[in-house]
Design an enzyme around this catalytic site. Structure first.
Site, mmCIF file in Angstrom:
data_model
loop_
_atom_site.group_PDB
_atom_site.id
_atom_site.type_symbol
_atom_site.label_atom_id
_atom_site.label_comp_id
_atom_site.label_asym_id
_atom_site.label_seq_id
_atom_site.Cartn_x
_atom_site.Cartn_y
_atom_site.Cartn_z
ATOM 1 N N CYS A 111 -18.241 34.333 -1.723
ATOM 2 C CA CYS A 111 -18.621 35.753 -1.725
ATOM 3 C C CYS A 111 -19.638 36.034 -0.615
ATOM 4 C CB CYS A 111 -19.131 36.165 -3.100
ATOM 5 S SG CYS A 111 -19.239 37.968 -3.309
ATOM 6 N N HIS A 216 -14.228 34.981 -6.001
ATOM 7 C CA HIS A 216 -15.025 34.005 -6.751
ATOM 8 C C HIS A 216 -14.100 33.002 -7.443
ATOM 9 C CE1 HIS A 216 -19.164 35.711 -6.666
ATOM 10 N NE2 HIS A 216 -18.501 36.807 -6.330
ATOM 11 N N GLU A 218 -14.946 30.474 -9.212
ATOM 12 C CA GLU A 218 -15.501 30.155 -10.527
ATOM 13 C C GLU A 218 -15.275 31.264 -11.542
ATOM 14 O OE1 GLU A 218 -18.794 32.580 -8.688
ATOM 15 O OE2 GLU A 218 -17.127 31.332 -8.031
ATOM 16 N N ASP A 264 -19.629 42.686 -29.695
ATOM 17 C CA ASP A 264 -20.911 43.213 -30.152
ATOM 18 C C ASP A 264 -21.586 42.112 -30.953
ATOM 19 O OD1 ASP A 264 -20.398 45.647 -29.010
ATOM 20 O OD2 ASP A 264 -19.742 46.614 -30.854
ATOM 21 N N ASP A 423 -23.383 56.028 -24.109
ATOM 22 C CA ASP A 423 -23.011 56.261 -25.508
ATOM 23 C C ASP A 423 -23.033 57.765 -25.787
ATOM 24 O OD1 ASP A 423 -22.790 53.538 -26.093
ATOM 25 O OD2 ASP A 423 -24.908 53.355 -26.575
#
Length: 568
Positions: A111, A216, A218, A264, A423
């Protein structure tokens, strides 16, 4: 993400949180030592984990002499170009890096580690690079292009090399960047592969054993880990054989729309970290006990979704913080352990703001974010703090002062590392003049027949509404340097009726950074629908995956069948 309503309930029934136990490590004979140049920018832990997964040991660079003594050197880079060059100069590593690459010894840049090889970049006001590869790094500038370029895209391989031999033609790898180098006649001999996003850019370079990639490895799943394997085992030889080009066309080429699994995470009443899911943010069971709904263990579920083909995994820590999240050992351990086996991007949210702990010591949001990055996160998600930052931004007349959490983290780690979690809830009005916030004519009339609505941002887990809309918040966050918007919807959370297309369409049309649709998915078709109806770049779900109602593979199969660009 801001702690949700239940997360701030009283502590009477809650025990101390348990630390996630470390598993005993089985030590095998090392295949060799790899030198890693970690200058403190972003998530290097995943690169380290990929190296160790392949059986190699890691030696960290601490001095210039250690660079020249290295047999193999990996230089992963995430963040701003100017910041990276400043650190390299301060540590006296610029000339040693140039000398190492000139020596021809094995080198792998990732990167920003590719971009720094070029003459310089227009990022950070214009900065000189290492000057190893001719050319300048410039920002994506095609009209109407969503930037950063985040997600899974295809390569156009220009020459045969062992480095990419295990990447099938047409396969997708993970990119996340706002700036890119372009192929030019004077760097043509370096170009191994290009990618197309608003025009052709450099995706990988190689000259003998000096290699680098913009994507990337990884974070590109098993294919990406295989690229590291080829480099570490010395299988990077270039050949004159004819390159086998991909026959893929249409939606099988280019940037895919992403499917994200969201976990969550919070502590239950026994102090265990569990994955939970609520309805309109209420995560407690409805029975007499009323404990936190337990849908599984975070590390195990993250691994499961990785195996199912999730393009990213997001951890949203919805525990209510009474002290500093830097002391949240269980959540940091979840990140560390997940990054050992989950080789796709990891986002974490919860408590990303300035803190003063119980001892009176203050910490910045940047320090909190740094702890998450060093533990394995690729991106951090900012919730309530972003609302307060946006309010202050508008009150100042749109003046940026560089002190906010969004600006500091973006400047240090790059815009792509900052996700804003919104939210909002729907608010109906009879006429747009009733509010200063952006309204839309809605196809879902209000309880009194109202034909217009706006989406009110909330804080404190949805318990407190603020006089700022999702549209206004998103545009302010883009101006302050955020790289992505995670757009939740309190009204649709847990309902299974599909994403709120009016909300997603409003915000994704308002900004030029990627938008992630969230809340409301109930079946695979809902993902396809939101991608076809709006300009969102990704869609996220939680409960339907946790409960086993829908597999990620089913979502992707439906998307592909409807010609939505999909990583399979």
């Amino acid at each position: 993400l801001a702690p949700r309503a239940d997360a701030l309930a009283g502590p009477a029934r809650r025990g101390a949180r348990r630390v996630v136990a470390r598993r005993p490590l089985t030590v095998a004979a090392s295949k060799g030592e790899v030198t890693l140049l970690d200058y403190g920018a972003g998530n290097v832990r995943s690169v380290r984990n990929a190296i160790m997964k392949l059986g190699f040991t890691v030696k960290d660079v601490t001095t210039a002499d250690e660079i020249m003594a290295a047999d193999r050197l990996i230089f992963p880079g995430v963040g701003a170009y100017g910041s990276a060059m400043d650190i390299l100069k301060q540590r006296g590593l610029v000339d040693p890096l140039r000398e190492y690459c000139a020596s021809g010894k094995p080198f792998m840049g990732v990167c920003l580690g590719l971009q720094l090889l070029f003459d310089g970049s227009e990022e950070s006001g214009g900065v000189e690079g290492l000057g190893i590869i001719p050319g300048m790094v410039r920002k994506f500038d095609a009209p109407d292009l969503i930037v950063p370029h985040i997600g899974w895209n295809t390569l156009d391989v220009k020459k045969n090399s062992g480095l990419l031999k295990d990447v099938p033609p047409g396969d997708r790898l993970y990119f996340v960047h706002s700036f890119r180098a372009t192929p030019e006649p004077n760097n043509e001999d370096w170009i191994l592969a290009t990618c197309d996003y608003g025009g052709e850019f450099v995706a990988a370079v190689q000259k003998n054993e000096v290699c680098a990639c913009q994507f990337h490895p990884e974070k590109s799943g098993a294919r990406g880990v295989g690229i590291f394997k080829n480099f570490l085992e010395g299988n990077v030889r270039e050949t004159k054989d004819k390159v086998v080009k991909s026959s893929a066309v249409g939606t099988d080429v280019g940037l895919a729309r992403r499917v994200i699994a969201c976990l969550d995470v919070r502590s239950n009443d026994n102090g265990d970290l569990v994955v939970t899911k609520g309805d309109s943010y209420d995560v407690r069971e409805k029975d007499e006990g009323g404990d936190v709904r337990n849908l599984g263990k975070p590390v195990e579920l993250a691994g499961k979704y990785y195996e199912q083909g999730a393009d990213e995994v997001a951890f949203l820590n919805i525990t209510g913080y009474r002290d500093l999240p830097l002391t949240d050992a269980p959540m940091l351990e979840v990140l560390r352990r997940s990054s050992e086996t989950v080789f796709v991007p990891l986002t974490v949210g919860g408590g990303i703001r300035d803190f003063t702990d119980s001892n009176g010591k203050s910490y910045t949001a940047l320090e909190v974010a740094s702890a998450y990055f060093s533990s394995g996160a690729d991106k951090v998600s900012i919730g309530s703090d972003a609302v307060y930052v946006a309010e202050a931004f508008y009150e100042s007349g749109g003046v940026k002062d560089g002190t906010t959490s969004v600006e500091q983290i973006s400047q240090r780690y790059g815009a792509q590392a900052v996700v804003i979690s919104v939210d909002p809830r729907r608010v109906y009005v009879s006429d747009p003049s009733e509010t200063k916030n952006k309204c839309v004519a809605t196809n879902k009339p209000g309880p009194n027949g109202e034909q217009f609505c706006w989406w009110q941002c909330t804080v404190k887990g949805g318990r407190e509404g603020r006089d700022i809309g999702a549209y206004e918040l998103a545009t302010a966050m883009e101006a302050l340097g955020a790289g992505e918007i995670l757009l939740n919807c309190i009204d649709e959370d847990g309902q299974g009726n599909g994403f709120d297309h009016e909300l997603v369409g409003l915000v994704s049309d308002a900004v030029s950074i990627p938008v992630i649709a969230s809340s409301g998915a109930g079946c695979p078709k809902h993902f396809t629908d939101v991608f076809e109806a709006t300009n969102c770049s990704a869609a996220l779900a939680a409960g339907i995956f946790h409960r086993g109602e829908v597999a990620i593979s089913e979502v992707k199969a439906h998307m592909k069948s409807e010609n939505v660009p999909t990583r399979m």
